[in-house]
Design an enzyme around this catalytic site. Structure first.
Site, PDB file in Angstrom:
ATOM      1  N   GLU A 132      27.996  -9.283 -50.899  1.00  0.00           N
ATOM      2  CA  GLU A 132      27.133  -8.364 -50.147  1.00  0.00           C
ATOM      3  C   GLU A 132      27.332  -8.379 -48.626  1.00  0.00           C
ATOM      4  OE1 GLU A 132      23.178  -9.283 -51.593  1.00  0.00           O
ATOM      5  OE2 GLU A 132      23.780  -8.976 -53.668  1.00  0.00           O
ATOM      6  N   GLU A 183      26.777  -7.391 -62.529  1.00  0.00           N
ATOM      7  CA  GLU A 183      25.330  -7.686 -62.641  1.00  0.00           C
ATOM      8  C   GLU A 183      24.598  -6.497 -63.260  1.00  0.00           C
ATOM      9  OE1 GLU A 183      23.778  -9.153 -58.892  1.00  0.00           O
ATOM     10  OE2 GLU A 183      25.611 -10.272 -58.483  1.00  0.00           O
TER      11      GLU A 183
HETATM   12  O1  9MR Z   1      18.553 -12.762 -60.258  1.00  0.00           O
HETATM   13  C1  9MR Z   1      18.507 -13.595 -59.108  1.00  0.00           C
HETATM   14  C2  9MR Z   1      17.087 -14.028 -58.853  1.00  0.00           C
HETATM   15  O2  9MR Z   1      16.644 -14.899 -59.877  1.00  0.00           O
HETATM   16  C3  9MR Z   1      16.980 -14.734 -57.520  1.00  0.00           C
HETATM   17  O3  9MR Z   1      15.629 -14.994 -57.202  1.00  0.00           O
HETATM   18  C4  9MR Z   1      17.602 -13.880 -56.441  1.00  0.00           C
HETATM   19  C5  9MR Z   1      17.524 -14.641 -55.154  1.00  0.00           C
HETATM   20  O4  9MR Z   1      18.432 -14.333 -54.257  1.00  0.00           O
HETATM   21  O5  9MR Z   1      18.941 -13.561 -56.770  1.00  0.00           O
HETATM   22  C6  9MR Z   1      19.050 -12.811 -57.932  1.00  0.00           C
HETATM   23  O6  9MR Z   1      20.404 -12.474 -58.179  1.00  0.00           O
HETATM   24  C7  9MR Z   1      21.019 -11.625 -57.216  1.00  0.00           C
HETATM   25  C8  9MR Z   1      22.488 -11.973 -57.199  1.00  0.00           C
HETATM   26  O7  9MR Z   1      22.670 -13.331 -56.952  1.00  0.00           O
HETATM   27  C9  9MR Z   1      23.222 -11.136 -56.167  1.00  0.00           C
HETATM   28  N1  9MR Z   1      23.008  -9.735 -56.355  1.00  0.00           N
HETATM   29  C10 9MR Z   1      21.632  -9.323 -56.511  1.00  0.00           C
HETATM   30  C11 9MR Z   1      20.953 -10.134 -57.597  1.00  0.00           C
HETATM   31  C12 9MR Z   1      19.557  -9.648 -57.841  1.00  0.00           C
HETATM   32  O8  9MR Z   1      18.785  -9.879 -56.686  1.00  0.00           O
END
Ligand code: 9MR
Length: 369
Positions: free
Chosen positions: A156, A261
């Site tokens: 990102e 994802e």
């Molecule tokens: O699904 C993840 C969630 O449990 C966490 O709280 C969050 C914190 O940053 O991250 C989520 O996963 C993210 C992923 O690592 C990167 N792309 C976006 C995802 C959804 O937020």
């Protein structure tokens, strides 16, 4: 043989084959096309709900850690590493004979503030940040060398308009932080695949920014195998056409594509994206399916899943993996984002860990490609 007997045998054969088809997993059906994976959390790794752990082992050919390999959990302080969860996660995948993906090495979010500041709280120099990045990447990638197939090296780094996100990495090092991260990851495990990962890759301006970055990385001699398109989608957006355009652009740039994802929110959304700092106020109108999803909406969601999945299949020459972000609707991050406390239905298993009916239709679609 009597006609009745022939009929019975044929019907039985048909029933057996229909049953076998229903039993087939997505991992089996997509074999030879792309890997089919899921993001897992630590409860699942630890077997808190054995049904979930078994489903993950059975239905998917690859896994990624939803959280435990990120910078904050693995490297909370400059001289402190926590490997317990990441070690268990990697061993879980190996036990299940699954391909293990690493997520993620450099991200502005879920990272200890220590990375960017000195003991007085001031931003560190570019040289110090580079060295901290190197140590972090060497430690994580080095620890799982040969066991993790590939890494989301940078996560990102772009805004939706295609400009660089003004993260601390960017502020201190400029866009070269991306190049350094890829170089360090390659040095730490020369055989690991290396990926750039982002959401809203379907946004034309963002996709163009990513394509330009890929070209620059390649020109600088960096290894980059694929771009991960997170594919956090909504019931109406992005369009299949916009998604296909992004695939074409990435393919032309000479990189492979990963759907990293994937989920499709069924709820109304005040925001299209996955920037986790976004948060909106709860209201009942924004949470309409607390008591279940009406059939017409469910059909619409199913169609959306199939349309997107068909697009993934169409590009299976360059799409190496499709990973769903979470096993079931119970644990999806979307129940809390971008509005807390809602009930979403974005993934392939329901709240009773039952495979949704759309999966059988996805399996049927695989035969066309
Ligand atoms: O699904 C993840 C969630 O449990 C966490 O709280 C969050 C914190 O940053 O991250 C989520 O996963 C993210 C992923 O690592 C990167 N792309 C976006 C995802 C959804 O937020």
């Amino acid at each position: 043989m009597k006609i009745g007997t022939v009929f019975a045998i044929t019907t039985l054969g048909l029933l057996v084959s229909v049953h076998a088809m229903a039993q087939k997993t997505l991992a089996e059906a997509t074999k030879g096309k792309f890997l089919f994976g899921v993001a897992v959390n630590m409860q699942q790794v630890n077997g808190v709900s054995p049904i979930e752990s078994e489903l993950i082992a059975k239905e998917f050919s690859t896994i990624v850690a939803e959280n435990c390999m990120k910078p904050q959990p693995t490297h909370p302080e400059e001289n402190k590493f926590n490997w317990e969860d990441a070690d268990k996660f990697v061993a879980f995948g190996e036990k299940n004979k699954q391909v293990v993906t690493g997520h993620c090495l450099i991200w502005h979010s879920q990272i200890g503030r220590w990375m960017f500041v000195d003991s007085t709280g001031k931003d560190v120099s570019p040289e110090v940040l580079k060295e901290r990045m190197r140590k972090h990447i060497y430690a994580v990638v080095g620890r799982y060398k040969g066991r993790v197939k590939g890494w989301d090296v940078v996560n990102e780094a772009f805004e939706d308009n295609g400009s660089y996100r003004k993260s601390k990495f960017y502020q201190i090092l400029g866009k070269d932080f991306i190049k350094y991260a890829f170089q360090y990851a390659h040095e730490a495990d020369p055989n690991a695949e290396l990926y750039y990962n982002d959401y809203n890759v379907e946004s034309p301006t963002k996709c163009d920014g990513i394509v330009q970055m890929v070209k620059e990385l390649k020109a600088a001699g960096c290894r980059i195998d694929a771009v991960g398109s997170q594919s956090h989608m909504h019931i109406n957006t992005p369009s299949v056409a916009a998604t296909e355009t992004s695939f074409k652009k990435l393919k032309d740039a000479g990189v492979h594509i990963l759907i990293t994802e994937w989920d499709i929110s069924i709820l109304p959304s005040p925001y299209d994206g996955a920037n986790i700092s976004m948060n909106f106020k709860y209201s009942k109108e924004m949470d309409p399916y607390r008591d279940g999803v009406p059939d017409s909406v469910q059909q619409k969601w199913n169609k959306r899943v199939l349309d997107m999945f068909e697009l993934f299949l169409k590009y299976n020459d360059v799409i190496d993996r499709v990973t769903v972000w979470g096993l079931s609707d119970t644990g999806t991050w979307l129940n809390g984002f971008p509005i807390r406390g809602r009930k979403d239905y974005p993934v392939l298993f329901d709240r009773n860990n039952q495979r949704k009916s759309v999966v059988d239709d996805m399996i049927k679609l695989t035969k066309k490609y």
